[in-house]
Design a protein around this motif. Structure first.
Motif, PDB file in Angstrom:
ATOM      1  N   GLN A 157       0.826  -1.207   0.000  1.00  0.00           N
ATOM      2  CA  GLN A 157       0.000   0.000   0.000  1.00  0.00           C
ATOM      3  C   GLN A 157       0.861   1.259   0.000  1.00  0.00           C
ATOM      4  N   ASP A 158       1.946   1.251   0.800  1.00  0.00           N
ATOM      5  CA  ASP A 158       2.862   2.399   0.820  1.00  0.00           C
ATOM      6  C   ASP A 158       3.530   2.579  -0.547  1.00  0.00           C
ATOM      7  N   LEU A 159       3.919   1.470  -1.150  1.00  0.00           N
ATOM      8  CA  LEU A 159       4.634   1.534  -2.424  1.00  0.00           C
ATOM      9  C   LEU A 159       3.753   2.104  -3.534  1.00  0.00           C
ATOM     10  N   VAL A 160       2.546   1.560  -3.662  1.00  0.00           N
ATOM     11  CA  VAL A 160       1.693   2.030  -4.751  1.00  0.00           C
ATOM     12  C   VAL A 160       1.219   3.455  -4.503  1.00  0.00           C
ATOM     13  N   ALA A 161       1.074   3.831  -3.246  1.00  0.00           N
ATOM     14  CA  ALA A 161       0.722   5.221  -2.936  1.00  0.00           C
ATOM     15  C   ALA A 161       1.871   6.150  -3.307  1.00  0.00           C
ATOM     16  N   GLY A 162       3.108   5.693  -3.046  1.00  0.00           N
ATOM     17  CA  GLY A 162       4.272   6.495  -3.399  1.00  0.00           C
ATOM     18  C   GLY A 162       4.411   6.670  -4.897  1.00  0.00           C
ATOM     19  N   VAL A 163       4.133   5.602  -5.644  1.00  0.00           N
ATOM     20  CA  VAL A 163       4.182   5.693  -7.105  1.00  0.00           C
ATOM     21  C   VAL A 163       3.077   6.613  -7.611  1.00  0.00           C
ATOM     22  N   SER A 164       1.884   6.467  -7.015  1.00  0.00           N
ATOM     23  CA  SER A 164       0.740   7.256  -7.454  1.00  0.00           C
ATOM     24  C   SER A 164       0.976   8.751  -7.267  1.00  0.00           C
ATOM     25  N   SER A 165       1.604   9.128  -6.144  1.00  0.00           N
ATOM     26  CA  SER A 165       1.845  10.547  -5.861  1.00  0.00           C
ATOM     27  C   SER A 165       3.054  11.086  -6.604  1.00  0.00           C
ATOM     28  N   LYS A 192      11.698   9.007 -14.734  1.00  0.00           N
ATOM     29  CA  LYS A 192      10.508   8.790 -15.535  1.00  0.00           C
ATOM     30  C   LYS A 192       9.427   8.257 -14.610  1.00  0.00           C
ATOM     31  N   ALA A 193       8.206   8.676 -14.846  1.00  0.00           N
ATOM     32  CA  ALA A 193       7.103   8.175 -14.043  1.00  0.00           C
ATOM     33  C   ALA A 193       6.820   6.723 -14.398  1.00  0.00           C
ATOM     34  N   ILE A 194       6.399   5.938 -13.395  1.00  0.00           N
ATOM     35  CA  ILE A 194       5.950   4.575 -13.644  1.00  0.00           C
ATOM     36  C   ILE A 194       4.507   4.643 -14.111  1.00  0.00           C
ATOM     37  N   GLY A 195       4.167   3.854 -15.127  1.00  0.00           N
ATOM     38  CA  GLY A 195       2.834   3.964 -15.700  1.00  0.00           C
ATOM     39  C   GLY A 195       2.792   5.109 -16.690  1.00  0.00           C
ATOM     40  N   ILE A 196       1.604   5.493 -17.120  1.00  0.00           N
ATOM     41  CA  ILE A 196       1.509   6.547 -18.135  1.00  0.00           C
ATOM     42  C   ILE A 196       0.662   7.724 -17.656  1.00  0.00           C
ATOM     43  N   ASP A 197       0.210   7.703 -16.383  1.00  0.00           N
ATOM     44  CA  ASP A 197      -0.561   8.835 -15.884  1.00  0.00           C
ATOM     45  C   ASP A 197       0.378   9.882 -15.308  1.00  0.00           C
ATOM     46  N   THR A 198      -0.113  11.085 -15.082  1.00  0.00           N
ATOM     47  CA  THR A 198       0.708  12.167 -14.551  1.00  0.00           C
ATOM     48  C   THR A 198       0.806  12.059 -13.040  1.00  0.00           C
ATOM     49  N   LYS A 199       1.862  12.628 -12.473  1.00  0.00           N
ATOM     50  CA  LYS A 199       2.103  12.576 -11.024  1.00  0.00           C
ATOM     51  C   LYS A 199       2.014  13.978 -10.441  1.00  0.00           C
ATOM     52  N   SER A 200       1.640  14.025  -9.178  1.00  0.00           N
ATOM     53  CA  SER A 200       1.422  15.320  -8.535  1.00  0.00           C
ATOM     54  C   SER A 200       2.558  15.727  -7.624  1.00  0.00           C
ATOM     55  N   GLN A 201       3.453  14.833  -7.295  1.00  0.00           N
ATOM     56  CA  GLN A 201       4.477  15.117  -6.283  1.00  0.00           C
ATOM     57  C   GLN A 201       5.862  14.858  -6.859  1.00  0.00           C
ATOM     58  N   LEU A 246       7.513  -3.470  -8.971  1.00  0.00           N
ATOM     59  CA  LEU A 246       6.790  -2.285  -8.528  1.00  0.00           C
ATOM     60  C   LEU A 246       5.807  -1.804  -9.603  1.00  0.00           C
ATOM     61  N   THR A 247       6.242  -1.810 -10.856  1.00  0.00           N
ATOM     62  CA  THR A 247       5.356  -1.410 -11.941  1.00  0.00           C
ATOM     63  C   THR A 247       4.159  -2.349 -12.030  1.00  0.00           C
ATOM     64  N   SER A 248       4.414  -3.640 -11.878  1.00  0.00           N
ATOM     65  CA  SER A 248       3.343  -4.624 -11.953  1.00  0.00           C
ATOM     66  C   SER A 248       2.326  -4.429 -10.832  1.00  0.00           C
ATOM     67  N   LEU A 249       2.807  -4.237  -9.605  1.00  0.00           N
ATOM     68  CA  LEU A 249       1.898  -4.023  -8.481  1.00  0.00           C
ATOM     69  C   LEU A 249       1.058  -2.770  -8.671  1.00  0.00           C
ATOM     70  N   TYR A 250       1.697  -1.723  -9.103  1.00  0.00           N
ATOM     71  CA  TYR A 250       0.991  -0.460  -9.312  1.00  0.00           C
ATOM     72  C   TYR A 250      -0.108  -0.613 -10.366  1.00  0.00           C
ATOM     73  N   ALA A 251       0.220  -1.309 -11.444  1.00  0.00           N
ATOM     74  CA  ALA A 251      -0.743  -1.487 -12.522  1.00  0.00           C
ATOM     75  C   ALA A 251      -1.930  -2.325 -12.078  1.00  0.00           C
ATOM     76  N   VAL A 252      -1.683  -3.369 -11.285  1.00  0.00           N
ATOM     77  CA  VAL A 252      -2.750  -4.276 -10.861  1.00  0.00           C
ATOM     78  C   VAL A 252      -3.631  -3.628  -9.783  1.00  0.00           C
ATOM     79  N   VAL A 253      -3.011  -2.981  -8.818  1.00  0.00           N
ATOM     80  CA  VAL A 253      -3.772  -2.418  -7.699  1.00  0.00           C
ATOM     81  C   VAL A 253      -4.586  -1.208  -8.128  1.00  0.00           C
ATOM     82  N   HIS A 254      -4.007  -0.336  -8.954  1.00  0.00           N
ATOM     83  CA  HIS A 254      -4.688   0.903  -9.335  1.00  0.00           C
ATOM     84  C   HIS A 254      -5.335   0.843 -10.718  1.00  0.00           C
TER      85      HIS A 254
END
Length: 701
Positions: free
Chosen positions: A13-21, A68-77, A90-98
């Motif tokens: 949860q911490d990891l995907v939140a960190g990638v998301s932000s 470079k951002a992971i994934g193709i969406d924009t980041k805010s932080q 990490l990329t795989s987890l982010y893609a599956v969870v979000h």
């Protein structure tokens, strides 16, 4: 080294939140490509069962200009943690969870979906069976978003599918436990090694290389791209962008980027990747084909002291920059593509070796930019080189070694157009000798592979000669043009039909039926009409039904290598005769490449060439029992103790691998430039060279 890193636990949860932000980002020393879906499934399954999945490594660095951002969406932080190791996980987890789309290696976007069966506690990549079944949660993202909602939705669907008011309590309890356990994957804890901020980028890159070297998961090209990310980030971006754009037309890129894109490297022969482009760059700039050598040179590492010499590193980088400027120049790339077309290659299906395209471009660049060969002259000489390299499978084994030999031929020479042309021409002439055309090429046409170098070279010759499709007014060149997309067009027809061979000649092996010498290009409608009749029946019917005159038919029969009275021949006799004629047609195509004043052969010349005595192939010697199956072959020079054995199928068995010709077996034994017939000695009543036995027409002394 304890002061340079620390260990810290991070939950999923911490990891995907960190990638998301945007707090956790991908540094340029890695490429944003993800695993295949099955590997992502296995990762989630391992975490679900509490198995170890390896640690991650981050670098505490807020320098976002290198990320470079992971994934193709924009980041805010802005970034504060850059991923050094573990990007795929990490990329795989982010893609599956979000549920975020990711970039594949071909630069396409994909949404990764993993399904879960709470009753069996199995994970799966969705397929038609899971999608039809009510026992599967189609996307585990539903569980990560809300385990309660996912459980309710699943139980309702299962009850409807089973036509029940309510499931039994045991099933409900099992489902609840499984779904809650899946939701707890978000609490799975990774151990993260965090490198301190003061660690330099070069050290981070070195750590990355060392980690991946141990697992042998990266190639030398990946290491060079990593090195470029540290010392010339812009250069790496240019390489990857050139490769990416080779997949799209300018119109497609314009729609995708919103910018007015006027040119891309897209072509009908090869979809480039960064490794392809890099090979050209270092071959031209650094004069190195083996990328492992190029990597060591770029690092400036002294081979004796193993120390890094910064001055040497800078010199090699400047060479690379120079090579890259030439390799990525649109006018050079477009002119080089004309070389491949001139050599008779029309589509990617005719390209039997990507390395031939890549290293051919490197030689073309050197000839154009260093030897100043005029474009029109360079196109002709390199078209002959390309034809030679393709037909001989020059880069099919040890391609880096072969390419380095080609580069070395140009070292220390006067930089004049004539010198370059002489070097290339000499290489072509010493490779395509009289024996090669009359002996080796017919041998190489003993194959059922329509993608073999020999057969694709024959097709290339047909395009060079402007040949027509058999019994048609259409040309081969027009029908295999890259822009043509017919539903049904020209097919490779079995001259002796499959059903006829099986029913009447009792030939059932695919290898014999599908010999390329039994195939010719015809229109689809003709192929249907021919069906499974004997050649002596359908051929006369087909000829009679066409409005093709005798002279035109004669030319077509020559282009398509049909022996005189071929319909009356025995099948094996026909194959032997047609291979020889196909080799002659192929050679004629090469002659047209080589002679600006080329004139097609006269009927008398064709007849004379077909009447010349031909030496038997190795396969023919075996099937005639001149060389019995089980006979041993040994190197004639006595310097090696290799022993090869002749098989029942007319092959040469060496170290448990079968080879079709003496040349291929000799090359496999380390004699790259040897004539296989002179290399092997055959153990009959007395030892003799294969070439001696063959020259006597198969009769032992």
């Amino acid at each position: 080294m304890a002061e340079t890193f620390g260990h810290h636990p991070w939950t999923v949860q911490d990891l995907v939140a960190g990638v998301s932000s945007g707090r956790v980002r991908l540094p340029d020393i890695q490429r944003p490509f993800v695993w295949g879906n099955a590997k992502v499934r296995d990762l989630v399954d391992s975490m679900y069962r509490g198995f170890p999945v390896g640690q991650l490594m981050f670098w505490e660095n807020a320098a976002a200009e290198h990320t470079k951002a992971i994934g193709i969406d924009t980041k805010s932080q802005s970034s504060s943690m850059q991923v050094v190791d573990g990007q795929q996980r990490l990329t795989s987890l982010y893609a599956v969870v979000h549920g975020q789309r990711v970039l594949r290696e071909d630069y396409s976007e994909e949404l990764i979906v993993i399904s879960f069966n709470p009753l069996t506690q199995r994970f799966s990549v969705p397929d038609s069976a899971t999608k039809r079944s009510s026992e599967w949660i189609q996307d585990i993202r539903e569980v990560f978003e809300s385990a309660i909602d996912a459980r309710s939705k699943y139980l309702d669907g299962l009850e409807r599918a089973r036509d029940l008011d309510r499931l039994d309590r045991g099933t409900e309890r099992a489902v609840e436990i499984a779904i809650n356990k899946l939701a707890d994957v978000l609490k799975f804890s990774f151990e993260v090694v965090q490198l301190k901020e003061q660690v330099s980028r070069e050290t981070v890159a070195d750590i990355f290389v060392r980690i991946n070297s141990q697992g042998a998961t990266l190639s030398s090209a990946d290491f060079i791209l990593t090195w470029l990310s540290v010392f010339w980030e812009e250069g790496r971006h240019e390489i990857e962008e050139f490769a990416r754009r080779s997949r799209f037309t300018p119109q497609e890129m314009t729609r995708s980027t919103g910018e007015n894109v006027r040119w891309t490297p897209k072509n009908p022969y090869l979809t480039l990747d960064a490794n392809h482009v890099l090979r050209v760059v270092v071959a031209v700039g650094n004069r190195r084909a083996p990328l492992g050598d190029a990597y060591n040179a770029l690092r400036g590492r002294n081979p004796r002291t193993r120390e890094i010499v910064p001055e040497e590193r800078e010199r090699e980088l400047e060479k690379l920059k120079d090579g890259q400027a030439r390799a990525l120049d649109p006018k050079h790339w477009d002119e080089y593509l004309k070389v491949i077309e001139r050599a008779g290659i029309r589509t990617s299906s005719m390209v039997t070796s990507k390395n031939t395209v890549i290293y051919g471009y490197a030689l073309w660049l050197i000839g154009r930019t260093e030897f100043n060969v005029p474009v029109d002259e360079l196109r002709e000489v390199m078209a002959r080189w390309y034809f030679m390299a393709q037909i001989t499978g020059r880069f099919s084994g040890s391609p880096e070694t072969r390419a380095q030999e080609d580069l070395n031929r140009l070292d220390g020479l006067a930089r004049t157009p004539q010198v370059f042309k002489e070097v290339i021409t000499s290489q072509v002439d010493t490779t395509l000798t009289e024996d090669w055309w009359s002996v080796t090429l017919p041998d190489n046409l003993y194959t059922s592979s329509t993608t073999s170098p020999a057969f694709t070279a024959y097709l290339a010759a047909l395009t060079i000669l402007d040949a027509e499709v058999l019994l048609s007014t259409l040309t081969v060149k027009d029908w295999i043009a890259p822009s043509r997309r017919p539903v049904k067009g020209v097919e490779k027809h079995h001259l002796f039909p499959k059903a006829y061979l099986k029913a009447h000649l009792h030939i059932t092996t695919t290898r014999q039926i599908n010999q390329v010498a039994n195939q010719a290009l015809v229109e689809w409608s003709d192929n249907i009409d021919i069906s499974d009749e004997a050649p002596s029946c359908y051929w006369l019917q087909q000829v009679a039904g066409k409005t093709i005159g005798d002279e035109r038919l004669s030319r077509q029969m020559w282009w398509h290598a049909l022996p005189e009275l071929w319909t009356e021949m025995e099948y094996q006799e026909f194959l032997v005769a047609r291979r020889k004629l196909m080799a002659q047609v192929t050679r004629e195509g090469f002659r047209k490449l080589s002679d600006p004043n080329y004139q097609p052969p006269s009927p008398a010349r064709v007849a004379a060439s077909t009447s010349e005595p031909q030496l038997p192939s190795f396969d023919e010697l075996v099937h005639a029992e001149i060389i019995p199956a089980g006979t041993y072959l040994t190197p004639a020079d006595g310097e090696k103790d290799s022993i090869a054995e002749v098989t029942q199928d007319g092959m040469i068995l060496l170290d448990d691998v079968e080879y079709r010709t003496p040349d291929l077996a000799a090359h496999a034994d380390g004699a790259d430039d040897a004539n296989g017939w002179d290399y092997w000695s055959v153990e009959l009543e007395e030892p003799m060279l294969l070439s001696e036995l063959r020259a006597r027409g198969g009769e032992p002394a």
